[in-house]
Design a protein around this motif. Structure first.
Motif, PDB file in Angstrom:
ATOM      1  N   LEU A 260      -3.561   0.857   4.351  1.00 25.93           N
ATOM      2  CA  LEU A 260      -3.671  -0.537   3.937  1.00 25.93           C
ATOM      3  C   LEU A 260      -2.793  -1.445   4.800  1.00 25.93           C
ATOM      4  CD1 LEU A 260      -3.745  -0.126   0.051  1.00 25.93           C
ATOM      5  CD2 LEU A 260      -5.626  -0.117   1.681  1.00 25.93           C
ATOM      6  N   SER A 264      -3.334  -5.200   6.536  1.00 21.66           N
ATOM      7  CA  SER A 264      -2.609  -6.363   6.019  1.00 21.66           C
ATOM      8  C   SER A 264      -1.358  -6.715   6.815  1.00 21.66           C
ATOM      9  CB  SER A 264      -2.221  -6.115   4.556  1.00 21.66           C
ATOM     10  OG  SER A 264      -1.413  -4.957   4.441  1.00 21.66           O
ATOM     11  N   TRP A 288      -2.351  -6.282  -1.576  1.00 19.61           N
ATOM     12  CA  TRP A 288      -2.568  -4.932  -1.050  1.00 19.61           C
ATOM     13  C   TRP A 288      -1.642  -3.910  -1.700  1.00 19.61           C
ATOM     14  CZ3 TRP A 288      -6.784  -3.608   1.347  1.00 19.61           C
ATOM     15  CH2 TRP A 288      -7.532  -4.588   2.009  1.00 19.61           C
TER      16      TRP A 288
END
Length: 417
Positions: A260, A264, A288
């Protein structure tokens, strides 16, 4: 749909990486798997030592190079970095491996291989920095899937024969070849700018930040990579092998967070650099973090249900993993979201605060390790102690986040970088 597909592919690649370790645990003898897991983790830690801040600097430097219109220099800069790391790995790894062969000492020979394992890990980290900075989700996902898939096939085949040395050499060689192929496919190696005698000029402040990040990441990653070595040394090889399986699940949590963060983290850096929008970056990271926690808890809950139902293969049942041992791992996995919070601090040029938090974390870990060794704590107590240390570190990171006028000042600074 694009974001959902990206997550599915990236989490699938993380799952393949996890499955690779499960296959190794199934085919290798218990004690050999413990040794393999220890060498793999120690080699990954040594990749940071080899880089001495160089790779850490690319985490922020590469996205800012792209933002400054220097994206065409990424490939040349990465080659410059890898040449340096290759010389360092060879200078130490070759003599150590040769000494192991001459003296017929397996541990010395495997230590030599550990430096080349570190080199292959470093290559994947540099390539990941390039892919994150390029801003192409398709390239990042496809490259990650290519590397994880090819390494899985090669390692599974090597593990079948049960030879630890062959397994390590196969993983090192396949990782490097997969990185070369990924680089050629997704960065158009043949069209890259001609190499020059000097690397691309880094973004202002990148060198000092890289060294600070090197120290920071070394302090916070040491327990993550060296914990298996500590457990084996203090509790024996059998308990070390059991913990290696448990740590595999924690590796899964780390893979989820890192997956993730690929999406991000650089975007948070660009938000602060381009728009000076600290609040938008914070909202992005918070979103996130929530997604990461939901995925992790669902995954570890599924694993606990499988273990409790007694349907594990016999090759894994021999490690005697009880469901209650997963509880401290579940907590520690949630706390590993510090990796996402760190990107927000990087975007705001808060490396000094990160370093202070890392020093406090390392101090807490040393105290916990001393208590485990002196009072002969059990594996469960050891895992809860590590979770407590991670809670301290995450709390210090959150406290280090700027607020109000300070946030605006930092955001403005980041936008001018």
């Amino acid at each position: 749909m694009g974001s959902a597909l990206f997550l599915v592919v990236m989490l699938g690649a993380a799952g393949i990486t996890m499955l690779r370790m499960v296959v190794a645990a199934s085919f290798l003898p218990v004690q050999d798997f413990g040794t393999y897991a220890t060498i793999a983790a120690t080699g990954a830690f040594l990749s940071s030592i080899l880089s001495f801040g160089t790779i850490e600097g690319t985490i922020k430097n590469f996205p800012r190079m792209v933002g400054a219109g220097q994206g065409g220099e990424l490939l040349r800069e990465s080659h410059h970095i890898m040449r340096r790391l290759l010389l360092r790995a060879a200078a130490v790894g070759i003599p150590v491996y040769a000494a192991g062969l001459l003296l017929d000492l397996d541990w010395l020979r495997l230590s030599g291989l550990g430096f080349f394992f570190a080199l292959s890990t470093a290559y994947t980290l540099v390539l990941a920095s390039m892919q994150r900075a390029s801003g192409s989700s398709a390239t990042l996902a496809a490259g990650t899937l290519l590397r994880s898939g090819s390494v899985f096939v090669a390692v599974a085949a090597a593990a079948y024969f049960g030879d630890l040395t062959i397994l390590l050499i196969t993983e090192i060689a396949t990782t490097i070849l997969a990185c070369l192929l990924s680089e050629w496919l997704y960065f158009r190696r043949g069209r890259a700018p001609a190499p020059s005698r000097s690397p691309a000029p880094p973004v202002s402040g990148a060198t000092g930040d890289g060294v600070r990040l090197f120290v920071t990441y070394s302090l916070i990653s040491a327990p993550f990579y060296l914990d298996r070595l500590f457990v084996t040394s203090t509790m024996g090889r059998e308990e070390g092998a059991r913990y290696a399986i448990l740590a595999l699940f924690l590796t899964g949590a780390s893979l989820i967070v890192n997956t993730l963060a690929q999406r991000s983290g650089p975007e948070a850096i660009r938000l602060v650099q381009r728009d000076g929008d600290h609040h938008a970056a914070a909202r992005l990271i918070a979103t996130w973090v929530g997604i990461s926690i939901m995925i992790w808890l669902a995954a570890i809950g599924t694993v606990a249900a499988i273990i409790a139902s007694g349907v594990l293969p016999e090759s894994l049942e021999r490690y005697a993993i009880a469901p209650h041992l997963l509880v401290p791992l579940a907590v520690a996995g949630v706390l590993l979201n510090n990796g996402l919070v760190e990107f927000l601090l990087l975007a705001l040029d808060r490396e000094r605060q990160m370093l202070r938090a890392a020093i406090c974390f390392a101090t807490a870990v040393i105290v916990a390790a001393f208590a485990v060794a002196v009072f002969r704590w059990s594996l469960m107590e050891f895992m809860w102690a590590l979770a407590a240390c991670r809670a301290i570190y995450l709390g210090l990171l959150v406290v280090a986040l700027p607020t109000g006028g300070d946030a605006a000042t930092k955001a403005e600074t980041g936008s001018r970088a």
